[in-house]
Scaffold this active site. Structure first.
Site, short mmCIF file in Angstrom:
data_model
loop_
_atom_site.label_atom_id
_atom_site.label_comp_id
_atom_site.label_asym_id
_atom_site.label_seq_id
_atom_site.Cartn_x
_atom_site.Cartn_y
_atom_site.Cartn_z
CG HIS A 121 111.54 116.54 19.30
ND1 HIS A 121 111.59 116.47 20.67
CD2 HIS A 121 110.93 117.71 19.01
CE1 HIS A 121 111.01 117.55 21.19
NE2 HIS A 121 110.61 118.32 20.21
CG ASP A 197 108.59 111.26 17.79
OD1 ASP A 197 107.38 111.60 17.76
OD2 ASP A 197 109.50 112.06 18.02
CD GLN A 200 105.64 117.67 14.17
OE1 GLN A 200 104.69 118.03 13.48
NE2 GLN A 200 106.06 118.40 15.20
CE LYS A 223 104.51 118.14 18.96
NZ LYS A 223 105.06 119.50 18.88
CB CYS A 363 113.31 120.13 20.35
SG CYS A 363 112.64 121.27 21.53
C1 LIG Z 1 108.97 114.88 16.16
C2 LIG Z 1 108.61 115.28 17.56
N1 LIG Z 1 108.78 114.40 18.55
C3 LIG Z 1 108.47 114.69 19.82
C4 LIG Z 1 107.97 115.92 20.17
C5 LIG Z 1 107.65 116.20 21.60
O1 LIG Z 1 106.28 116.36 21.77
P1 LIG Z 1 105.70 116.89 23.16
O2 LIG Z 1 106.41 118.17 23.47
O3 LIG Z 1 104.25 117.08 22.88
O4 LIG Z 1 105.96 115.83 24.17
C6 LIG Z 1 107.78 116.88 19.18
C7 LIG Z 1 107.31 118.25 19.52
O5 LIG Z 1 107.62 119.20 18.88
C8 LIG Z 1 108.10 116.54 17.84
O6 LIG Z 1 107.94 117.42 16.85
#
Ligand SMILES: Cc1ncc(COP(=O)(O)O)c(C=O)c1O
Length: 408
Positions: A121, A197, A200, A223, A363
């Site tokens: 992401h 990260d 998900q 999430k 993203c």
């Molecule tokens: C794999 C992953 N990393 C990071 C993020 C970023 O999360 P946040 O927008 O809650 O900071 C997301 C959000 O869609 C994601 O799917």
């Protein structure tokens, strides 16, 4: 087996008509819905306990502080961190990863490498681009094999020049789950710091940061049935001690003099300003809610839905599914395209049928460039989704195809 009908009653938002059809919410990778328990906790907090934490001695301030710190302990247990000193509240995964990359700037020098993957992401790419730009380090990508992380490529690139490895545990596009424990061992063998990260993965599977042995782990409350604006950065105490605060101001200080200041101990040295108390407390309720269902049961439920819907999607002529075909490697996210229909048109057509999916680059533009597609549609499942929801998605896709004359 989850009692999905009972779970659905906890999410009143699901019980609504959208475009004359019952809502089928399949945009959970973007954000999940919140159960009544979380809404009630936040409501109760503001109705009964609201006060600023850590500084007051009056009863409400003490209650708010106790609830906030109890929330930290709930999160600690949830991810099995060794100490609450290692659990920092942040705004979400993005902030958490930015903090780690800023820490990396203190360590990286020219010639060093940061290893990430092409499925990341943006929030696990851009902070590292910036850290590399500022330090002269090099950002190196691991690519894919059969729609999953290419472990041979990773092995080849994981040399002692790599100082940080930062990977998603579960991809928000490909839906694949990466073998983080194994990769962490490999990273540690070359002396690299392992960052994960968990945006998900944390909503869907049991996380044990000590068992994984990761050095940093980031996730977002929204999430995983929790409120927006709250997330977590787990970091090993030895690194957090080393790491400078990222923000300065109230709450995080011990003493302040005219020309200098000293910091509070962990974890508070990172939490400058009035924190998101209601968010943290709401997140703890979400964690209790998920744990009450059982993280293993949640993971099994998603696997069951994917096993059910995947072959039905595959059977739709003209539909391309991205990511590994090995369902054992997948979580509850499926990205797809229908012929050359633009995914935004596809998502709009599905919305006419009451089915909410996401469309766009999710993203993850470097991944889509690598896959050579400008955008995809994406369905993502959670605890309240049913096989009937899967059928509705398939039915809506068929109708969309017919509407466009089956031209693909
Ligand atoms: C794999 C992953 N990393 C990071 C993020 C970023 O999360 P946040 O927008 O809650 O900071 C997301 C959000 O869609 C994601 O799917």
């Amino acid at each position: 087996m989850l009692d999905v009908e009972a779970i659905r009653k906890d999410f009143p938002i699901l019980d609504q008509i959208v475009n004359d059809e019952p809502l089928v919410y399949l945009d959970n990778a973007a954000t999940t819905q919140k159960p009544l328990a979380v809404l009630e906790t936040i409501n109760r907090y503001y109705k009964q306990d609201n006060a600023n934490v850590h500084r007051g001695v009056h009863t409400l301030a003490e209650r708010a502080t106790a609830s906030y710190e109890a929330a930290r302990e709930t999160i600690r247990k949830f991810i099995n961190a060794g100490s609450t000193k290692e659990v920092l509240f942040t705004r979400g995964t993005t902030t958490s990863l930015n903090w780690v990359a800023r820490f990396a700037e203190e360590i990286l020098t020219e010639g060093d490498q940061v290893l990430i993957s092409v499925m990341e992401h943006h929030s696990n790419i851009i902070p590292w681009q910036e850290a590399c730009r500022k330090t002269g380090a090099e950002l190196v990508y691991v690519y894919l094999k059969d729609g999953a992380l290419d472990m041979d490529d990773l092995r080849a690139k994981l040399t002692d020049r790599v100082k940080f490895v930062s990977l998603a545990q579960a991809s928000n596009v490909l839906g694949v789950v990466n073998p983080i424990k194994e990769i962490t061992q490999m990273a540690h063998q070359v002396g690299a710091i392992m960052v994960v990260d968990g945006a998900q993965s944390t909503p869907n599977m049991k996380i044990d940061v000590q068992d994984l042995d990761v050095d940093f782990f980031a996730f977002s409350g929204h999430k995983m049935a929790g409120p927006t604006g709250i997330g977590v950065l787990y970091g090993k105490e030895k690194y957090l001690e080393q790491m400078s605060p990222l923000e300065f101001g109230g709450e995080m200080i011990d003493f302040v003099y005219e020309q200098s200041a000293s910091w509070k101990e962990l974890p508070w040295k990172f939490e400058a300003g009035t924190p998101n108390m209601a968010g943290a407390i709401g997140l703890a309720t979400a964690v209790d809610y998920l744990e009450n269902i059982g993280m293993d049961a949640i993971e099994a439920h998603e696997q069951e839905l994917i096993a059910y819907v995947y072959p039905k999607l595959q059977a739709i002529e003209g539909l391309t599914i991205y990511g590994s075909q090995d369902l054992a490697q997948r979580s509850g996210v499926i990205a797809f395209n229908l012929g050359d229909l633009h995914p935004h048109d596809l998502a709009t057509a599905l919305d006419y049928e009451g089915v909410a999916v996401r469309a766009g680059h999710h993203c993850a533009q470097p991944l889509l460039q690598y896959l050579e597609v400008p955008a995809t549609a994406r369905a993502s499942f959670y605890i309240y989704n049913t096989k009937a929801d899967c059928d509705k998605l398939i039915d809506a896709l068929q109708k969309t195809k017919e509407f466009f004359n089956g031209t693909f």
